[in-house]
Design an enzyme around this catalytic site. Structure first.
Site, short mmCIF file in Angstrom:
data_model
loop_
_atom_site.label_atom_id
_atom_site.label_comp_id
_atom_site.label_asym_id
_atom_site.label_seq_id
_atom_site.Cartn_x
_atom_site.Cartn_y
_atom_site.Cartn_z
N CYS A 177 0.87 -1.24 0.02
CA CYS A 177 0.13 -0.13 0.07
C CYS A 177 0.86 1.09 0.10
O CYS A 177 2.02 1.23 0.45
CB CYS A 177 -0.85 0.07 1.28
SG CYS A 177 -2.09 -1.24 1.33
N TYR B 185 -5.52 -12.94 -5.01
CA TYR B 185 -4.82 -12.44 -3.95
C TYR B 185 -5.93 -13.18 -2.80
O TYR B 185 -7.14 -12.75 -2.81
CB TYR B 185 -5.17 -11.09 -3.90
CG TYR B 185 -4.58 -10.43 -2.54
CD1 TYR B 185 -3.66 -10.90 -1.68
CD2 TYR B 185 -5.61 -9.50 -1.96
CE1 TYR B 185 -3.42 -10.30 -0.55
CE2 TYR B 185 -5.06 -8.55 -0.73
CZ TYR B 185 -4.18 -9.20 0.16
OH TYR B 185 -3.74 -8.90 1.23
N HIS C 170 -3.79 -12.36 3.79
CA HIS C 170 -4.06 -11.28 4.80
C HIS C 170 -5.02 -11.04 5.69
O HIS C 170 -5.39 -10.25 6.30
CB HIS C 170 -3.48 -9.95 4.27
CG HIS C 170 -1.87 -9.76 3.83
ND1 HIS C 170 -1.59 -9.54 2.67
CD2 HIS C 170 -0.98 -9.97 4.62
CE1 HIS C 170 -0.45 -9.34 2.41
NE2 HIS C 170 0.02 -9.99 3.72
N ASP D 251 2.25 -9.47 9.19
CA ASP D 251 3.02 -9.85 8.01
C ASP D 251 4.15 -8.63 7.76
O ASP D 251 5.08 -8.86 7.43
CB ASP D 251 2.24 -9.79 6.78
CG ASP D 251 3.11 -10.28 5.50
OD1 ASP D 251 3.66 -11.17 5.60
OD2 ASP D 251 2.71 -9.93 4.54
#
Ligand code: ADP
Ligand code: SF4
Length: 691
Positions: free
Chosen positions: A31, A172, A175, A267
């Site tokens: 991000c 994806y 997470h 993470d």
């Protein structure tokens, strides 16, 4: 004949489906807080990473349908053809330097409340929104038609991503931020149809999306799968063994396995709470399950460690987000054998705070991050000097050090004077506090750069006053003298001093960092700063055996560190060290053996016994030297002095990242076009109005 280097292995190409990465340096999706708002700035930033030698440079998450978005967070979007040019521009910048461009398609599902689109979010099973705050919104259960729809939307987005020029198009599932992760999860997925229940059923949609994507774009694009190996929640969450079984079911379907941990805070664990390579135990073993290449992260900044995990067969590609932010040129430096020039990530997660505060990404170590297009700054190159006038910098903290090294690289004659015996200012002291050792890298990188600059003269143990500065006769003076912690309670919540009775023992963070400890066993830490310092000092005192109580007017310890994803870890560690945490309390008087506290809501008062109080409130700029010089302007011409600039904490105390940025800004702007405060001094992108 070239001499073999232990790092040559990192420079080997790796085939990823139909494309080939030119080396093993892989910038995983991360991000930026820029996204759809700052697309050109973002394109340039990713382009600089490609220039720095990364073989693969990926986007952040790209929301591919309006029924799933995570407003207020600012990410990228690929909702229809109108979003293609923005993404194509980024791919062009990445390709311009010979890197592969990767795009992470994301459907957040129950992770996003859809505050922008106002669509009802969808999940494998209806439930509350699982974002970073407790949204008063629930997601509905997807029916079979919804599943067919999302498959169709994903496929259409993959085709658009290919048209935008991307070489790797992600599925994806990591997470806990993706609806695919939710399908995989026993907890999120309570379905009784063929998409729920058994492991095979929960993996079905992942397999379908991987297959769809390969069919749609797999002839020329690689299709990586990003998956979390463990949620670190024990049996309640996904654990490594179960994830490995899942990988086993679809092992050869993607072209690449990009493995990480969930949630994001695990993470991107900060250095305070985890070491480099902390994910290795979770990643180890994946390669045995598949013939496809594997990429994993672990805040790798050490080329030895990187080469070792490739040699050990743990990964094929070194995944980096933060190390690529701190040093976009890391791969080139490894290739050129310039390891000492690597600007190592300190693991502070200020970059993450950009995303959490919806501001363009910033980095403590790399002040050019996010400013590549906006201000035209580059992490490695800076324009030559534009005058022969030397510069005197007073104070060798983060601001002074950065100004000195950047001006030195421009070619200016620089004198850097520091009153202490060591470089680094606040960083030198803070890196001795529990968990903050890696922060010393802010000083170490700059000290190394200064060592190579013969035009920068360094004077330690040189306290300058106005008289010495005037005598020195340097035309440009930069005051980077930092700040001291206040000895009263003035901070965020308490904005006026309170009574501190005679005999009361009051200490500041500076006292503790200068090894002055409380007398008596019972210590209260009053934290009205709310970032890391209060928690770190509580740890320091608890480690030394003090009976420590942490008091805050906020609802939790170190509340701003939510933006660096450290709050939970900080509070947990404090509790585990036996530190009592007293929230929603304000402090109204300090006596020799007690503090008067009261509830911030009801005002109900209590006396709390304490032998000493540590006040972590706010800081006062050390600006006496600046003030003295500014008062004596009439003497400047005779002394040959033309300008005095105050930068960093000496101007207004803030984070280390702010101080480094201030140093860089001085160096970038010196002798440049005059900066008028009447005009916006940086480039910005405006939305085009539709007629
Ligand atoms: P910043 O974060 O703005 O860089 P720091 O507090 O980390 O600020 O660093 C300021 C540095 O300036 C400290 O190392 C301090 O010792 C030094 N300093 C302060 N006053 C003087 C002075 N008069 N002469 C030389 N050095 C000074
Ligand atoms: Fe590393 Fe901190 Fe920079 Fe993020 S902000 S890349 S954690 S140094």
């Amino acid at each position: 004949m070239s001499v073999e280097s232990p790092y040559d292995i990192l420079l080997e190409p790796v085939a990823i489906g139909p494309v080939t990465a030119k080396n093993r340096f892989y910038q995983v999706p991360h991000c930026t807080g820029m996204g759809y708002r700052d697309p050109t700035a973002l394109a340039h930033m990713r382009g600089v990473k490609a220039e720095g030698g990364w073989a693969v440079v990926c986007t952040e998450q790209v929301e591919f349908h309006w029924t799933s978005e995570i407003t207020p967070f600012i990410e990228l979007r690929l909702w229809d053809d109108r979003d293609v040019p923005m993404l194509a521009k980024m791919a062009e910048h990445i390709h311009a330097h010979g890197a592969l461009a990767g795009l992470e398609l994301c459907y957040n599902g129950a992770h996003g409340p859809n505050f922008y689109s106002r669509e009802v979010p969808m999940a494998p099973t209806g439930r509350t929104i699982a974002s970073f705050s407790y949204e008063p919104v629930q997601a509905r259960t997807m029916d079979k038609q919804d599943i067919r729809n999302v498959r169709r939307w994903h496929k259409a987005a993959a085709v658009r991503a290919k048209r935008a020029g991307y070489d790797l198009i992600y599925v994806y599932a990591g997470h806990g931020l993706s609806f695919l992760h939710h399908f995989l999860s026993r907890e999120f997925n309570q379905r009784r149809d063929e998409y729920g229940g058994s492991l095979e059923n929960r993996t079905r949609l992942l397999k379908e999306l991987l297959t769809d994507t390969r069919e749609a774009v797999g002839d020329t694009c690689a299709v990586p799968c990003r998956l979390s190996m463990d949620e670190l929640r024990g049996e309640a969450g996904l654990e490594k063994a179960e994830t490995e079984d899942m990988i086993g079911l679809v092992a050869e379907v993607p072209d690449l396995w990009d493995v990480c941990l969930a949630g994001w805070e695990n993470d991107s664990l900060s250095s305070r709470f985890g070491e480099e390579g902390g994910q290795e135990p979770f990643i180890a073993g994946v390669k045995a399950l598949t013939t496809k290449p594997v990429v994993g992260v672990g805040r790798y900044t050490s080329p030895d460690r990187m080469a070792s995990i490739v040699r050990k067969g743990i990964v094929d590609l070194i995944g980096c987000a933060r190390p690529s932010i701190a040093d976009p040129f890391l791969p080139r430096k490894v290739a050129e054998g310039r390891l000492e020039d690597i600007r190592e990530c300190i693991g502070c997660n200020i970059c993450v705070s950009g995303d959490f505060t919806m501001s363009p990404i910033r980095c403590t170590q790399n002040p050019t991050m996010g400013e590549e297009w906006r201000r035209g700054w580059h992490p490695e190159f800076i324009r030559r000097q534009e005058s022969e006038k030397p510069v005197l910098i007073v104070g060798a903290g983060p601001a002074g050090l950065e100004a000195a090294q950047a001006l030195g690289k421009r070619g200016y004659e620089v004198t850097l004077a520091e009153q202490r015996r060591e470089l680094g200012g606040r960083v030198a002291r803070e890196c001795r506090l529990p968990g903050l050792a890696a922060w010393g890298r802010v000083r170490d990188y700059r000290a190394e750069q200064l060592r190579k600059l013969p035009n920068v003269a360094l004077y330690l143990e040189s306290q300058l006053d106005a008289e010495t500065v005037l005598e020195f006769g340097c035309p440009r003076v930069v005051i980077a003298t930092g700040a001291r912690w206040r000895g009263d309670v003035v901070g965020h919540h308490r904005t006026a001093p309170v009574t501190i009775e005679n005999g009361a023992q009051v200490l500041t963070p500076d006292d503790l960092m200068e090894n002055r400890l409380p007398e008596g066993p019972r210590v209260v830490i009053w934290d009205d700063d709310h970032y890391y310092m209060g928690g770190v000092l509580a740890e320091l005192l608890a480690d030394k055996g003090f009976d420590t109580t942490y008091v805050t007017p906020a609802s939790e310890a170190c509340t701003w560190s939510r933006h660096t994803m450290e709050q939970h870890f900080a509070q947990t560690r404090m509790l585990e060290k036996g530190i009592a945490i007293s929230a929603f309390r304000t402090l109204s008087r300090i006596s020799p053996s007690a503090v008067a506290l009261s509830c911030v809501h009801t005002g109900r008062a209590e006396e709390f016994e304490a032998d000493a109080v540590v006040l972590v409130t706010s800081r006062t700029p050390s600006d006496e030297l600046a003030a003295n010089l500014l008062r004596q302007r009439e003497r400047w011409p005779d002394a040959g002095l033309e300008s005095v600039d105050v930068i960093g904490d000496a101007l207004a105390p803030a984070t280390i990242a702010h101080a480094v940025y201030a140093g860089r800004r001085y160096a970038e702007e010196l002798d440049g076009p005059p900066v008028s405060t009447d005009e916006v001094p940086f480039k910005r992108e405006l939305a085009e109005l539709i007629a």
